[in-house]
Design a protein around this motif. Sequence first.
Motif, PDB file in Angstrom:
ATOM      1  N   ASN A 227      41.985  49.051  34.398  1.00 26.89           N
ATOM      2  CA  ASN A 227      41.027  48.005  34.944  1.00 26.89           C
ATOM      3  C   ASN A 227      41.928  46.656  34.933  1.00 26.89           C
ATOM      4  N   LYS A 228      41.439  45.563  35.469  1.00 24.78           N
ATOM      5  CA  LYS A 228      41.858  44.493  35.691  1.00 24.78           C
ATOM      6  C   LYS A 228      43.160  44.539  36.651  1.00 24.78           C
ATOM      7  N   ILE A 229      43.076  45.351  37.666  1.00 30.97           N
ATOM      8  CA  ILE A 229      44.120  45.486  38.436  1.00 30.97           C
ATOM      9  C   ILE A 229      44.383  44.103  39.400  1.00 30.97           C
ATOM     10  N   ASP A 230      43.440  43.177  39.445  1.00 28.98           N
ATOM     11  CA  ASP A 230      43.298  41.696  40.158  1.00 28.98           C
ATOM     12  C   ASP A 230      44.280  40.856  39.391  1.00 28.98           C
ATOM     13  N   LEU A 231      44.538  41.303  38.458  1.00 32.74           N
ATOM     14  CA  LEU A 231      45.721  40.287  37.483  1.00 32.74           C
ATOM     15  C   LEU A 231      46.994  40.276  37.852  1.00 32.74           C
ATOM     16  N   SER A 258      38.956  47.110  39.267  1.00 33.45           N
ATOM     17  CA  SER A 258      38.876  45.644  38.658  1.00 33.45           C
ATOM     18  C   SER A 258      37.178  45.549  38.889  1.00 33.45           C
ATOM     19  N   ALA A 259      36.753  45.219  37.376  1.00 37.03           N
ATOM     20  CA  ALA A 259      35.415  44.754  37.445  1.00 37.03           C
ATOM     21  C   ALA A 259      35.231  43.308  38.004  1.00 37.03           C
ATOM     22  N   ALA A 260      36.287  42.659  38.066  1.00 36.82           N
ATOM     23  CA  ALA A 260      36.092  40.988  38.420  1.00 36.82           C
ATOM     24  C   ALA A 260      36.077  41.362  40.031  1.00 36.82           C
ATOM     25  N   HIS A 282      40.433  49.862  23.861  1.00 39.94           N
ATOM     26  CA  HIS A 282      40.690  48.735  23.065  1.00 39.94           C
ATOM     27  C   HIS A 282      39.707  47.525  23.373  1.00 39.94           C
ATOM     28  N   SER A 283      39.446  46.604  22.593  1.00 43.16           N
ATOM     29  CA  SER A 283      38.702  45.309  22.554  1.00 43.16           C
ATOM     30  C   SER A 283      39.106  44.632  23.976  1.00 43.16           C
ATOM     31  N   GLY A 284      38.240  44.197  24.772  1.00 43.78           N
ATOM     32  CA  GLY A 284      38.523  43.402  25.710  1.00 43.78           C
ATOM     33  C   GLY A 284      39.248  43.844  27.181  1.00 43.78           C
ATOM     34  N   THR A 285      39.160  45.280  27.143  1.00 42.99           N
ATOM     35  CA  THR A 285      39.955  45.797  28.317  1.00 42.99           C
ATOM     36  C   THR A 285      38.586  45.990  29.586  1.00 42.99           C
ATOM     37  N   GLY A 286      37.378  45.536  29.183  1.00 41.27           N
ATOM     38  CA  GLY A 286      36.585  45.491  30.243  1.00 41.27           C
ATOM     39  C   GLY A 286      35.625  46.652  30.286  1.00 41.27           C
ATOM     40  N   LYS A 287      35.363  47.228  29.295  1.00 36.69           N
ATOM     41  CA  LYS A 287      34.387  48.469  29.434  1.00 36.69           C
ATOM     42  C   LYS A 287      32.973  48.055  29.812  1.00 36.69           C
ATOM     43  N   THR A 288      32.576  47.000  28.991  1.00 35.89           N
ATOM     44  CA  THR A 288      31.235  46.511  29.310  1.00 35.89           C
ATOM     45  C   THR A 288      31.185  45.629  30.574  1.00 35.89           C
ATOM     46  N   SER A 289      32.101  44.890  31.142  1.00 35.90           N
ATOM     47  CA  SER A 289      32.050  44.420  32.533  1.00 35.90           C
ATOM     48  C   SER A 289      31.918  45.571  33.545  1.00 35.90           C
ATOM     49  N   LEU A 290      32.714  46.740  33.433  1.00 33.12           N
ATOM     50  CA  LEU A 290      32.543  47.763  34.181  1.00 33.12           C
ATOM     51  C   LEU A 290      31.279  48.390  34.251  1.00 33.12           C
ATOM     52  N   THR A 302      29.134  40.443  27.344  1.00 30.00           N
ATOM     53  CA  THR A 302      30.940  40.731  27.275  1.00 30.00           C
ATOM     54  C   THR A 302      31.428  39.349  27.057  1.00 30.00           C
ATOM     55  N   GLY A 303      32.574  39.475  26.576  1.00 26.33           N
ATOM     56  CA  GLY A 303      33.333  38.308  25.881  1.00 26.33           C
ATOM     57  C   GLY A 303      34.587  38.011  26.395  1.00 26.33           C
ATOM     58  N   SER A 304      35.044  36.763  26.240  1.00 21.71           N
ATOM     59  CA  SER A 304      36.406  36.438  26.879  1.00 21.71           C
ATOM     60  C   SER A 304      37.423  37.147  25.844  1.00 21.71           C
ATOM     61  N   HIS A 314      36.088  41.862  20.359  1.00 20.65           N
ATOM     62  CA  HIS A 314      35.161  42.706  19.708  1.00 20.65           C
ATOM     63  C   HIS A 314      33.816  42.432  19.920  1.00 20.65           C
ATOM     64  N   THR A 315      33.475  42.249  21.154  1.00 24.31           N
ATOM     65  CA  THR A 315      32.053  41.585  21.487  1.00 24.31           C
ATOM     66  C   THR A 315      31.103  42.729  21.258  1.00 24.31           C
ATOM     67  N   THR A 316      31.138  43.984  21.939  1.00 26.85           N
ATOM     68  CA  THR A 316      30.391  45.060  21.783  1.00 26.85           C
ATOM     69  C   THR A 316      30.455  45.549  20.386  1.00 26.85           C
ATOM     70  N   ASN A 317      29.285  45.527  19.643  1.00 24.75           N
ATOM     71  CA  ASN A 317      29.341  45.962  18.208  1.00 24.75           C
ATOM     72  C   ASN A 317      28.518  47.240  17.871  1.00 24.75           C
ATOM     73  N   PRO A 334      32.001  50.022  21.193  1.00 24.66           N
ATOM     74  CA  PRO A 334      32.822  48.904  20.692  1.00 24.66           C
ATOM     75  C   PRO A 334      34.275  49.203  20.796  1.00 24.66           C
ATOM     76  N   GLY A 335      35.319  48.190  21.332  1.00 20.79           N
ATOM     77  CA  GLY A 335      36.388  48.462  21.369  1.00 20.79           C
ATOM     78  C   GLY A 335      37.165  48.617  20.115  1.00 20.79           C
ATOM     79  N   ILE A 336      38.056  49.172  19.915  1.00 21.39           N
ATOM     80  CA  ILE A 336      38.675  49.605  18.389  1.00 21.39           C
ATOM     81  C   ILE A 336      40.274  48.831  18.409  1.00 21.39           C
TER      82      ILE A 336
HETATM   83  N1  LIG Z   1      40.720  39.390  35.654  1.00 22.28           N
HETATM   84  C1  LIG Z   1      39.698  40.330  34.914  1.00 22.28           C
HETATM   85  N2  LIG Z   1      39.025  40.120  34.121  1.00 22.28           N
HETATM   86  C2  LIG Z   1      38.115  41.036  33.386  1.00 22.28           C
HETATM   87  C3  LIG Z   1      37.813  42.070  34.211  1.00 22.28           C
HETATM   88  N3  LIG Z   1      37.035  43.008  33.511  1.00 22.28           N
HETATM   89  C4  LIG Z   1      36.874  42.324  32.474  1.00 22.28           C
HETATM   90  N4  LIG Z   1      37.470  41.072  32.577  1.00 22.28           N
HETATM   91  C5  LIG Z   1      37.385  40.172  31.429  1.00 22.28           C
HETATM   92  O1  LIG Z   1      37.569  40.404  30.183  1.00 22.28           O
HETATM   93  C6  LIG Z   1      37.098  39.974  29.101  1.00 22.28           C
HETATM   94  C7  LIG Z   1      36.288  41.010  28.033  1.00 22.28           C
HETATM   95  O2  LIG Z   1      35.656  41.978  28.820  1.00 22.28           O
HETATM   96  P1  LIG Z   1      34.632  43.001  28.157  1.00 22.28           P
HETATM   97  O3  LIG Z   1      33.844  43.416  29.234  1.00 22.28           O
HETATM   98  O4  LIG Z   1      33.770  42.255  27.362  1.00 22.28           O
HETATM   99  O5  LIG Z   1      35.558  43.854  27.525  1.00 22.28           O
HETATM  100  P2  LIG Z   1      34.924  45.046  26.428  1.00 22.28           P
HETATM  101  O6  LIG Z   1      36.079  46.346  26.590  1.00 22.28           O
HETATM  102  O7  LIG Z   1      33.921  45.625  26.429  1.00 22.28           O
HETATM  103  O8  LIG Z   1      35.350  44.425  24.956  1.00 22.28           O
HETATM  104  P3  LIG Z   1      34.546  44.854  23.649  1.00 22.28           P
HETATM  105  O9  LIG Z   1      33.366  44.766  23.511  1.00 22.28           O
HETATM  106  O10 LIG Z   1      35.136  43.821  22.875  1.00 22.28           O
HETATM  107  O11 LIG Z   1      35.267  46.280  23.446  1.00 22.28           O
HETATM  108  C8  LIG Z   1      35.873  39.385  29.770  1.00 22.28           C
HETATM  109  O12 LIG Z   1      36.317  37.857  29.653  1.00 22.28           O
HETATM  110  C9  LIG Z   1      35.590  39.815  30.931  1.00 22.28           C
HETATM  111  O13 LIG Z   1      35.194  38.918  32.156  1.00 22.28           O
HETATM  112  C10 LIG Z   1      38.738  42.306  35.458  1.00 22.28           C
HETATM  113  O14 LIG Z   1      38.558  43.257  36.124  1.00 22.28           O
HETATM  114  N5  LIG Z   1      39.613  41.388  35.712  1.00 22.28           N
END
Ligand SMILES: Nc1nc2c(ncn2[C@@H]2O[C@H](COP(=O)(O)OP(=O)(O)OP(=O)(O)O)[C@@H](O)[C@H]2O)c(=O)[nH]1
Length: 407
Positions: A227-231, A258-260, A282-290, A302-304, A314-317, A334-336
């Motif tokens: 994920n996040k290939i827009d970055l 890219s969920a974004a 991992h936490s923050g990889t964008g699972k919930t955003s996807l 979701t969380g930054s 560790h937004t999703t618990n 939840p991310g680990i």
């Molecule tokens: N640039 C970019 N940011 C993204 C993308 N997907 C998610 N994010 C950002 O990454 C952050 C974490 O996203 P989450 O969806 O909360 O990640 P998660 O994997 O569910 O995190 P946990 O619940 O902690 O496990 C947020 O600020 C999202 O907006 C993406 O494709 N591109």
Amino acid sequence: MKKSKRKFFQQQLKKLNETEKKQLYKRAANLRKASQVDAMKRKHSFRSRIDHRSNWDNESNFEKKKKTPKMDIDDWALKVLEEEGIQTLRETCRHREDLGEYSEKYYGMIEEVMPAESLVYSEGRDVKCIIGPEFSMTQKSDLAVGDNVYFSYAKDGTAVLHSVEPRKTCISRPDPTKAGIERVTAANVDKAVIVAAIKRPELRPSLIDRYLIAAQKGGVEPVVCINKIDLINEYAKEKEMEVLKAYQEIGLKVVECSAASGLGLDKLKESLASARSVFVGHSGTGKTSLLNRLCPCAEAQTGSVHNGTGLGRHTTNNSKLYHIENNIWIIDTPGIREFGLWNMNPDDLKWYFEEFDYFAENCRYSDCSHTHEPGCAVKQAVEENQISRTRYQSYLRILETISKNSS
Ligand SMILES: Nc1nc2c(ncn2[C@@H]2O[C@H](COP(=O)(O)OP(=O)(O)OP(=O)(O)O)[C@@H](O)[C@H]2O)c(=O)[nH]1
Ligand SMILES: [Zn+2]
């Protein structure tokens, strides 16, 4: 009913015990009631037809023709015995005895596990269930999202969970704080979508390798989702993707998205069709955003990521199951921080790196661990770039950890 038949069923009726008789007469009364309602309806619809067609026989004539001999409750009981059979009646009674004070049992799937109760999806509804006493006594490991369960309603309307079916597949790991306890991340899933970010947080192939092993062990098909290939720009992406080539070479599905920006989401959705999948990583990889992009009605939080470290917060618990169109089911987890391997024997680890197999046949020792032995064909293949160095290093690192834990 013919006389001989009637005699036969009367004798069967005599063989029933009190509970069975009670059940039989209850069925008979229900059947009689249903038949009376049916007759009323027929009469009503006949009347309305009479109103519309004047050349019909008059009503009383018609009813005379249709009249059947009046049946008393004993006749209805014999009819139940004839139609449903003594065996069915006995089984129903046994089933009711098992259930005691509860209603009949319902089948469902765990959507979410909470401290004192579980949310169960059953016949299109979400049902909050508490854990039944006999269940807590016999259940060895905790309930997991995706478990198929049976529940019923107590007299006061509370839904009570009674039993869980053996799991067909699962993703599990050791409890990070309590040694020797298995934690099932998701049960009965077809696919494990290992969600990693190309950046923020940094890509860690060793975690992907650990999940790949857990998926193989649990009978789950893995999918690697980057994920996040827009970055990153095209050049940087190519460099990062080089690391991921090893996965494609061993036949794994790797989806970039890219969920974004929405890029690659169609492909991801395609690979999830008609399956129950779990999003791990991992936490923050964008699972919930996807998940939210695939199923906007999920509205999961979701969380930054941290500005400096790029690590998730560790937004999703709590793991939760979501139903999406096209028969797609997704469990968000939840991310680990670390992912340990459950019940892994160090000697067996090499079999989970299937690209080693082809070369291992030429190792000098048949029980070669591909670490220190002379004449190891796997090490040689790594030197010659025929096996990915990153994957081999992962193997060494995991082997070291599990050997330490098992000694
Ligand atoms: N640039 C970019 N940011 C993204 C993308 N997907 C998610 N994010 C950002 O990454 C952050 C974490 O996203 P989450 O969806 O909360 O990640 P998660 O994997 O569910 O995190 P946990 O619940 O902690 O496990 C947020 O600020 C999202 O907006 C993406 O494709 N591109
Ligand atoms: Zn070897």
